[in-house]
Enzyme design. Structure first.
Site, PDB file in Angstrom:
ATOM      1  N   ASP A  43     -10.414  -8.786   8.152  1.00 23.22           N
ATOM      2  CA  ASP A  43     -11.771  -8.955   7.619  1.00 23.22           C
ATOM      3  C   ASP A  43     -12.212 -10.415   7.711  1.00 23.22           C
ATOM      4  OD1 ASP A  43     -12.151  -6.279   6.994  1.00 23.22           O
ATOM      5  OD2 ASP A  43     -12.909  -6.701   4.977  1.00 23.22           O
ATOM      6  N   TYR A  58       0.819  -1.211   0.000  1.00 28.11           N
ATOM      7  CA  TYR A  58       0.000   0.000   0.000  1.00 28.11           C
ATOM      8  C   TYR A  58       0.856   1.267   0.000  1.00 28.11           C
ATOM      9  CZ  TYR A  58      -4.033  -2.997   0.996  1.00 28.11           C
ATOM     10  OH  TYR A  58      -5.016  -3.955   0.936  1.00 28.11           O
ATOM     11  N   ASP A  68      -0.695 -17.298   4.757  1.00 28.25           N
ATOM     12  CA  ASP A  68      -1.698 -18.122   4.071  1.00 28.25           C
ATOM     13  C   ASP A  68      -2.159 -19.274   4.976  1.00 28.25           C
ATOM     14  OD1 ASP A  68       0.895 -19.047   3.854  1.00 28.25           O
ATOM     15  OD2 ASP A  68       0.672 -19.852   1.834  1.00 28.25           O
ATOM     16  N   LYS A  84       5.276 -13.678   5.205  1.00 28.18           N
ATOM     17  CA  LYS A  84       5.460 -14.610   4.092  1.00 28.18           C
ATOM     18  C   LYS A  84       6.930 -14.522   3.685  1.00 28.18           C
ATOM     19  CE  LYS A  84       3.574 -17.355   0.934  1.00 28.18           C
ATOM     20  NZ  LYS A  84       2.872 -18.619   1.200  1.00 28.18           N
ATOM     21  N   ASP A 121      -4.927  -6.390   6.485  1.00 30.47           N
ATOM     22  CA  ASP A 121      -6.184  -5.937   5.902  1.00 30.47           C
ATOM     23  C   ASP A 121      -7.094  -7.137   5.632  1.00 30.47           C
ATOM     24  OD1 ASP A 121      -8.025  -4.199   4.853  1.00 30.47           O
ATOM     25  OD2 ASP A 121      -6.951  -3.868   2.962  1.00 30.47           O
TER      26      ASP A 121
END
Ligand code: ATP
Ligand code: MG
Length: 326
Positions: free
Chosen positions: A227, A120, A199, A167, A223
């Site tokens: 959620d 981002y 993941d 990761k 992010d």
């Protein structure tokens, strides 16, 4: 010591739930000075500016900001506001509050998401026709800072499990640095922690959310995973959030302006009031923060309930019940 709180209700139900949260804060015996600022679609229509300079200044000068919701112009309002408060940490609790009909009722996780870097960073370009690139920036300083905040948060709030999400097996330089910095911080603090590939973590969160407490993550992973965890506890409806800066912070519900129910006085103010509880906690009013959170939980458990939870109470009636509890 008096604290100045900027209050920006914004659009839609922001206009209804924000005053409810202020009302709750006003019943506590704390020396707050509330200063209200305008922002939103309705301001843009009148003046062409969704976030007037005067409102930006209010947020800049305040000790903390309470923000309701923004509609069409959300990106032009909330992104600059987060920048103004210098938000480096996005704090997203995913807790199974009563009344949420949680898929996993034992979930009590707080995501501490790095809020300035990663994919981002907005360093994107189309380098040739049909070919676009994005530069992912991770710095050691920012990674250490989010880890410091995350470990301190876990300690102060009694979370025993801290997980560093990453990761680094693929993004060796960037997430490698993030992971190394966070592990350095843990070692310096003598803190226990686990690491998890983001993941695999997504899967484990769905299956065994009770195994997790505080999760420290890079920007994009935080992010997405926050959620995902919101889904585990029954959706975005009741969840609060915080954007933490060095000497300023912004608190907002996770939900949006809900134009479908705006103006009817039936919005559920829980997420906004819980965001105000996070504000209290951030400013050092831990005891009052806990009291507000428990008051909301008590009303969510026993009613009255707003229509989104199957009741017929108004925003005002719900808020009055919370204040009664206090
Ligand atoms: P925005 O464009 O501002 O994001 P939206 O239409 O996406 O608005 P959300 O606010 O994200 O709406 O909400 C999605 C759904 O959840 C809507 O049907 C809305 O009525 C409902 N909802 C959201 N927040 C609340 C709340 N606090 N109380 C009751 N219902 C809510
Ligand atoms: Mg929305």
């Amino acid at each position: 010591m008096s604290h100045q709180i900027a209050v920006i209700p914004g659009d839609g139900i922001g206009q209804e739930v924000t005053p409810a949260a202020v009302e709750v804060l006003e019943t506590l015996d704390i020396d707050f000075e509330f200063v209200e600022g305008e922002a939103g679609d309705y301001v843009a229509e009148e003046t062409g500016e969704p976030l007037p300079e005067a409102t930006a200044d209010l947020a800049r000068d305040a000790d903390a900001t309470l923000f309701g919701a923004a509609g069409e112009h959300a990106a032009d309002i909330i992104l600059p506001l987060r920048e103004i408060v210098g938000s480096y940490a996005n704090v997203r609790p995913a807790k199974a509050y009563p009344g949420l009909n949680a898929v996993k009722p034992e979930t009590d996780i707080v995501f501490i998401r790095e809020n300035t870097q990663g994919v981002y960073s907005k360093i994107e370009s189309e380098i040739a026709d049909g070919v676009s690139t994005l530069t992912r920036v991770i710095t050691r300083d920012a990674s250490r800072k989010i880890a410091e905040y995350g470990f301190a948060y876990a300690e102060e709030h009694g979370y025993e499990n801290v997980t560093i999400a990453h990761k680094a097996n693929v993004m060796r330089e960037t997430d490698g640095m993030f992971l190394e910095a966070a592990e350095d911080v843990a070692a310096e603090r003598g803190a226990d922690y686990d690491t998890a590939l983001m993941d695999a973590l997504a899967m484990k969160l769905v299956m065994n959310p009770e195994d997790y407490g505080v999760i420290i993550t890079p920007n994009l992973a935080g992010d997405v995973l926050s959620d995902l965890a919101a889904g585990l506890v029954g959706g975005l409806g009741l969840l609060p959030s915080a954007n933490i800066g060095d000497d300023n912070a912004l608190f907002e519900p996770v939900h949006g302006s809900a134009p479908d129910i705006a103006g009817q006085g039936i919005a559920n103010p829980s997420a906004m009031i819980l965001s105000a509880a996070m504000l209290l906690d951030h400013l050092g009013y831990d005891e009052q923060s806990t009291r507000v959170t428990e008051a909301v939980e008590a009303v969510l458990a026993d009613g009255p309930h707003t229509p989104d939870l199957g009741g017929d109470a108004s925003t005002e009636a719900f808020t009055a019940a919370v204040i009664d509890q206090l």
